[in-house]
Scaffold this active site. Structure first.
Site, PDB file in Angstrom:
ATOM      1  N   TRP A  23     121.416   1.068  42.603  1.00  0.00           N
ATOM      2  CA  TRP A  23     120.624  -0.156  42.807  1.00  0.00           C
ATOM      3  C   TRP A  23     119.699   0.098  43.990  1.00  0.00           C
ATOM      4  O   TRP A  23     120.124   0.645  45.005  1.00  0.00           O
ATOM      5  CB  TRP A  23     121.568  -1.327  43.096  1.00  0.00           C
ATOM      6  CG  TRP A  23     120.890  -2.637  43.345  1.00  0.00           C
ATOM      7  CD1 TRP A  23     119.897  -3.197  42.616  1.00  0.00           C
ATOM      8  CD2 TRP A  23     121.187  -3.555  44.403  1.00  0.00           C
ATOM      9  NE1 TRP A  23     119.555  -4.421  43.143  1.00  0.00           N
ATOM     10  CE2 TRP A  23     120.333  -4.658  44.250  1.00  0.00           C
ATOM     11  CE3 TRP A  23     122.101  -3.554  45.468  1.00  0.00           C
ATOM     12  CZ2 TRP A  23     120.351  -5.743  45.110  1.00  0.00           C
ATOM     13  CZ3 TRP A  23     122.117  -4.639  46.317  1.00  0.00           C
ATOM     14  CH2 TRP A  23     121.257  -5.723  46.141  1.00  0.00           C
TER      15      TRP A  23
ATOM     16  N   ASP B 299     131.039  -1.868  44.008  1.00  0.00           N
ATOM     17  CA  ASP B 299     130.111  -2.979  43.795  1.00  0.00           C
ATOM     18  C   ASP B 299     130.388  -3.488  42.377  1.00  0.00           C
ATOM     19  O   ASP B 299     130.183  -2.754  41.408  1.00  0.00           O
ATOM     20  CB  ASP B 299     128.668  -2.485  43.937  1.00  0.00           C
ATOM     21  CG  ASP B 299     127.667  -3.627  43.854  1.00  0.00           C
ATOM     22  OD1 ASP B 299     128.075  -4.758  43.508  1.00  0.00           O
ATOM     23  OD2 ASP B 299     126.476  -3.399  44.126  1.00  0.00           O
TER      24      ASP B 299
ATOM     25  N   LYS C 275     125.518 -13.375  38.046  1.00  0.00           N
ATOM     26  CA  LYS C 275     125.284 -13.129  36.623  1.00  0.00           C
ATOM     27  C   LYS C 275     126.380 -13.778  35.779  1.00  0.00           C
ATOM     28  O   LYS C 275     126.097 -14.430  34.790  1.00  0.00           O
ATOM     29  CB  LYS C 275     125.236 -11.632  36.313  1.00  0.00           C
ATOM     30  CG  LYS C 275     124.885 -10.727  37.466  1.00  0.00           C
ATOM     31  CD  LYS C 275     123.413 -10.612  37.738  1.00  0.00           C
ATOM     32  CE  LYS C 275     123.188  -9.800  39.018  1.00  0.00           C
ATOM     33  NZ  LYS C 275     121.822  -9.532  39.352  1.00  0.00           N
TER      34      LYS C 275
HETATM   35  C1  LMR Z   1     118.652  -6.539  40.072  1.00  0.00           C
HETATM   36  O1  LMR Z   1     119.155  -5.422  40.230  1.00  0.00           O
HETATM   37  O2  LMR Z   1     117.590  -6.700  39.477  1.00  0.00           O
HETATM   38  C2  LMR Z   1     119.385  -7.758  40.557  1.00  0.00           C
HETATM   39  O3  LMR Z   1     120.603  -7.398  41.083  1.00  0.00           O
HETATM   40  C3  LMR Z   1     118.564  -8.592  41.439  1.00  0.00           C
HETATM   41  C4  LMR Z   1     118.303  -7.969  42.784  1.00  0.00           C
HETATM   42  O4  LMR Z   1     118.595  -8.614  43.786  1.00  0.00           O
HETATM   43  O5  LMR Z   1     117.809  -6.840  42.865  1.00  0.00           O
END
Ligand code: LMR
Length: 404
Positions: free
Chosen positions: A130, A211, A252
């Site tokens: 992420w 996570d 989510k």
């Molecule tokens: C994403 O990965 O798009 C979501 O978790 C929203 C974010 O905060 O990045």
């Protein structure tokens, strides 16, 4: 005073979502941000959550400050959801859980805690991860590196390379792992791979930091918590219960994005450690934002705690999960029909909200500019933004840019 302040470069996900909102083209398709949209393209208000909210509103209760660590009933419900009710780690009171401002807030409190109490520990995140993980841990003053994860050639997990790298890490390094529904690739560890990885983490004295933002979006609530429960049952190098951290989210799974509702749990070797760890998490929170907001946690606690609401939520969660799987199939079929020589099987094997398409940044730019289809520039596509009205157009647009 502020002349030297540099402009913000923008966030690869949130800024793109803002660009999408401003795009005037009709028929634009938002597959950028990790939000579940229903088949009508709307963010759903879950019926279970709406009913919980009606109860909360009807009580018309005052809104005091919550304790620093959050509401007791919320924290208990979260623990049961993660570990399974009555788990030995819970009965032994060795889990320190705080209610957090989204799981992002939890991740950051955990990062600050590590920076204070495991100084010098390096953090290892998957390649890719992420987009915000690195930034958050670096923001806490920790050095961040990445371990091999995604094999672009096969669209699968580079498990051997991952293990080989983890084997070389210094003791007490932090290993951030997505418990399920990997963001951005959708490529998860199998149970057998977790069963291989956990002894490695224990033997090397590493600190797993899970996570878990998509519990229930992969295979089910308990299924997606496999890693949490397996780690909670594991023993460390010293023979004591293994220590690890898990941040989880209701953004989510309950469609509660803006309520910023999540938790951080630190699993300790015994109850005495957990008391001290909880105390230090509270100290971290107090110095940052003092205590969490009240409303979202009340909804979560009611949904998880009341059997009728819980049953309704589990059905709604299953329906979201199944709709995502159905969209994977349609996208796969559309692309396969257009480009039969190419293997799009990864859309079917990847789990959860996201798939890594293998599209390069230039192809993603073309999708956005020519077809008004928005993906993150890494090639991440949010399957949960697809619906019966836009999935075919998405597949055709993707085929066009893949064709050159
Ligand atoms: C994403 O990965 O798009 C979501 O978790 C929203 C974010 O905060 O990045």
């Amino acid at each position: 005073m502020f002349e030297h302040v540099e402009p913000f470069a923008g966030d690869p996900i949130l800024s793109l979502n803002e660009d999408f909102q401003k795009d005037p083209r009709p028929g634009k398709i938002n597959l950028s941000i990790g939000i579940y949209f229903d088949d009508a393209g709307k963010i759903p208000v879950l019926d279970s959550v709406r009913r919980a909210e009606q109860q909360v509103v009807a009580r018309n209760a005052p809104k005091p400050y919550l304790p620093i660590e959050g509401a007791a009933n919320f924290r208990e419900q979260v623990q049961a959801l993660l570990f399974g009710a009555g788990h030995e780690a819970l009965a032994g009171k060795r889990v320190a859980t705080i209610q957090s401002v989204g799981s992002s807030g939890g991740l950051k409190v955990g990062a600050d805690f590590i920076a204070r109490w495991l100084p010098g520990s390096e953090v290892w995140v998957s390649d890719p991860s992420w987009e915000n993980h690195r930034s958050m841990f670096e923001g806490a003053g920790l050095a961040v590196h990445s371990y091999p994860y995604y094999d672009a050639a096969t669209g699968a997990l580079s498990f051997d390379a991952m293990c080989a790298t983890l084997h070389t890490l210094r003791a007490r390094s932090v290993v951030l792992i997505h418990a399920c529904c990997h963001n951005p690739t959708g490529v998860d560890l199998t149970r057998a791979q977790w069963d291989t990885l956990i002894p490695l983490l224990a033997e090397r004295d590493l600190l797993p930091y899970l996570d878990l933002a998509y519990q229930g979006f992969g295979d089910g609530i308990a299924e997606d918590a496999y890693a949490v429960r397996a780690l909670a049952a594991a023993r460390g190098k010293d023979g004591r219960p293994m220590s690890f951290v898990v941040a989880n989210s209701f953004s989510k799974s309950m469609s509660l994005y803006g309520e910023r509702c999540g938790a951080l749990s630190v699993v300790c070797a015994d109850a005495k450690e957990a008391v001290n760890v909880l105390g230090q998490l509270k100290f971290t929170v107090r110095r940052n934002y003092s205590s969490p907001p009240i409303h979202g946690g009340q909804l979560v606690a009611a949904v998880l705690g009341e059997p009728a609401l819980r049953a309704a939520w589990e059905e709604e969660l299953a329906a979201m999960r199944e709709r995502i799987k159905a969209m994977r199939k349609v996208l796969h079929a559309t692309l396969k029909a257009k480009m039969p020589a190419r293997d799009f099987g990864y859309f079917l094997s990847q789990r959860g909200m996201f798939s890594y398409t293998g599209l390069n940044p230039q192809q993603v730019d073309r999708l956005r500019e020519e077809f008004a289809v928005y993906l993150v520039r890494s090639g991440r596509l949010c399957i949960a933004g697809l619906n019966t009205g836009n999935v075919e157009a998405t597949g055709l647009a993707m085929a066009a840019v893949l064709d050159g």
